[in-house]
Every structure is written in C-alpha cells, then in structure tokens.
Write a protein that holds these residues in place. Structure first.
Motif, short mmCIF file in Angstrom:
data_model
loop_
_atom_site.label_atom_id
_atom_site.label_comp_id
_atom_site.label_asym_id
_atom_site.label_seq_id
_atom_site.Cartn_x
_atom_site.Cartn_y
_atom_site.Cartn_z
N SER A 30 0.74 -1.18 -0.09
CA SER A 30 0.21 -0.03 0.06
C SER A 30 0.91 1.41 -0.03
N GLN A 31 2.04 1.28 0.65
CA GLN A 31 2.80 2.43 0.73
C GLN A 31 3.53 2.47 -0.66
N ARG A 32 3.82 1.57 -1.54
CA ARG A 32 4.39 1.67 -2.93
C ARG A 32 3.45 2.18 -3.62
N MET A 33 2.14 1.44 -3.67
CA MET A 33 1.01 2.29 -4.59
C MET A 33 0.93 3.54 -4.27
N ALA A 34 0.89 4.08 -2.91
CA ALA A 34 0.72 5.51 -2.50
C ALA A 34 1.74 6.16 -3.36
N GLU A 35 2.86 5.80 -3.29
CA GLU A 35 4.22 6.58 -3.79
C GLU A 35 3.84 6.60 -5.49
N PHE A 36 3.46 5.62 -6.02
CA PHE A 36 3.25 5.25 -7.36
C PHE A 36 2.04 6.67 -7.68
N SER A 38 1.02 9.01 -6.02
CA SER A 38 1.70 10.38 -5.55
C SER A 38 2.41 10.73 -6.71
N LEU A 39 3.06 10.19 -7.31
CA LEU A 39 3.92 10.49 -8.60
C LEU A 39 3.35 11.00 -9.68
N LEU A 40 2.06 10.25 -9.83
CA LEU A 40 1.14 10.73 -10.86
C LEU A 40 0.19 12.05 -10.67
N GLY A 41 0.33 12.66 -9.46
CA GLY A 41 -0.27 13.69 -9.04
C GLY A 41 0.33 14.82 -9.61
N ASP A 42 1.56 14.75 -10.41
CA ASP A 42 1.79 15.97 -11.23
C ASP A 42 1.49 16.19 -12.53
N GLY A 43 0.98 17.45 -12.93
CA GLY A 43 0.42 17.55 -14.19
C GLY A 43 1.31 17.43 -15.27
N ASN A 44 2.54 17.87 -15.11
CA ASN A 44 3.56 17.86 -16.12
C ASN A 44 4.02 16.38 -16.45
N ARG A 45 4.05 15.63 -15.42
CA ARG A 45 4.52 14.25 -15.41
C ARG A 45 3.18 13.38 -16.42
N MET A 83 9.99 4.81 -10.93
CA MET A 83 9.04 4.11 -10.63
C MET A 83 8.55 3.17 -11.65
N ARG A 84 9.41 2.92 -12.59
CA ARG A 84 9.50 1.99 -14.04
C ARG A 84 8.16 2.25 -14.75
N LEU A 85 7.73 3.56 -14.97
CA LEU A 85 6.86 4.03 -15.88
C LEU A 85 7.13 4.21 -17.21
N VAL A 86 8.36 4.59 -17.53
CA VAL A 86 8.89 4.73 -18.87
C VAL A 86 10.11 4.10 -18.88
N ASP A 101 5.54 -0.54 -20.22
CA ASP A 101 4.71 -1.64 -20.82
C ASP A 101 3.49 -1.37 -20.87
N SER A 102 2.62 -2.46 -21.22
CA SER A 102 1.11 -2.13 -21.48
C SER A 102 0.49 -2.02 -20.34
N HIS A 103 0.90 -2.10 -19.07
CA HIS A 103 0.15 -1.64 -17.79
C HIS A 103 0.10 -0.39 -17.63
N VAL A 104 1.18 0.21 -17.91
CA VAL A 104 1.13 1.82 -17.72
C VAL A 104 0.41 2.33 -18.81
N LEU A 105 0.24 1.90 -20.14
CA LEU A 105 -0.46 2.24 -21.09
C LEU A 105 -1.96 2.07 -20.77
N ASN A 106 -2.31 0.96 -20.42
CA ASN A 106 -3.91 0.66 -19.86
C ASN A 106 -4.13 1.42 -18.70
N LEU A 107 -3.28 1.53 -17.76
CA LEU A 107 -3.70 2.67 -16.53
C LEU A 107 -4.01 3.88 -17.00
N TYR A 108 -2.85 4.61 -17.90
CA TYR A 108 -3.44 5.76 -18.51
C TYR A 108 -4.59 6.00 -19.31
N ARG A 109 -4.96 4.99 -20.23
CA ARG A 109 -6.22 4.86 -21.04
C ARG A 109 -7.52 4.77 -20.15
#
Length: 121
Positions: A30-36, A38-45, A83-86, A101-109
């Motif tokens: 749950s801590q690792r997911m929260a970090e993940f 949180s990382l996506l909480g930035d508009g530029n990213r 965070m292994r997103l790119v 990977d496809s997990h990141v693309l699917n999550l984004y979509r």
C-alpha cells in the motif's frame, strides 16, 4: 438513498474479516502504491505520459510537445523511470523514451476514459 453505516452495534463477522484480511493490501504494498499514485499527481508528468502514450519520443521532441525545457523534461523522466513508468533506448547519440509496458498504457487509458465519462446526475 440508503448509505451503509456501522452506527448500530452488531457482531463482527469474523469469517468475513479473516477472508478479507487474507486479500487486503499489505502495508508495504500500500505504501508503494501510494508513492506510485503520488508520482502521478503532477500535471507535467501526466502530460509527458500522455505524449508517450501516443508514440516513442526523444527528449527534445518531447520537450517541444509538452512545452517544457529539455532539462525539466529530463528531470521528470528520471522520476518516471525510477517508478518504472517509462523506459528508454539509445540510438546513436539520441535517447528515445516510451511507456514501460502495457500496464502503464492501460492505466493511463483507463483513467483518461473514466474522466471523459459523463457524471451521474
């Protein structure tokens, strides 16, 4: 609309609690997911991820696409790589970035589609 609550005292269903306990997130995960997230909480990213969801890009093209400096994009890409997103590949002197990977693309979509859904009235 009925909203469930626990204001009325009732016995705890230990079987149900034990079953849920087996499958609930561990504190570490749950801590690792929260970090993940949180990382996506930035508009530029997120703008960088949205560009990379369309195609692989080098830093200079990516910077132009999202209207940021190459230095700022490189900094964000380092964070996203942590965070292994790119991922990236080198071609001569150029470095091209893509979604890992496809997990990141699917999550984004999925999130983008969810936000495009009409609100319930």
């Amino acid at each position: 609309m009925n909203v469930p609550n626990c204001t009325i005292a009732h016995p705890v269903d230990l079987n149900q609690v034990h079953q849920i306990h087996r499958d609930i997130l561990s504190l570490e995960k749950s801590q690792r997911m929260a970090e993940f997230f949180s990382l996506l909480g930035d508009g530029n990213r997120l703008r960088i991820l949205s560009a990379l969801a369309l195609q692989e890009l080098c830093v200079c093209d990516l910077a132009a696409a999202v209207k940021m400096t190459e230095s700022a994009v490189s900094h964000q890409l380092r964070t996203l790589r942590t965070m292994r997103l790119v991922g990236y590949r080198r071609q001569g002197r150029n470095v091209f970035y893509c979604l890992k990977d496809s997990h990141v693309l699917n999550l984004y979509r999925e999130v983008a589609e969810h936000l495009d859904e009409p609100e319930d009235s």
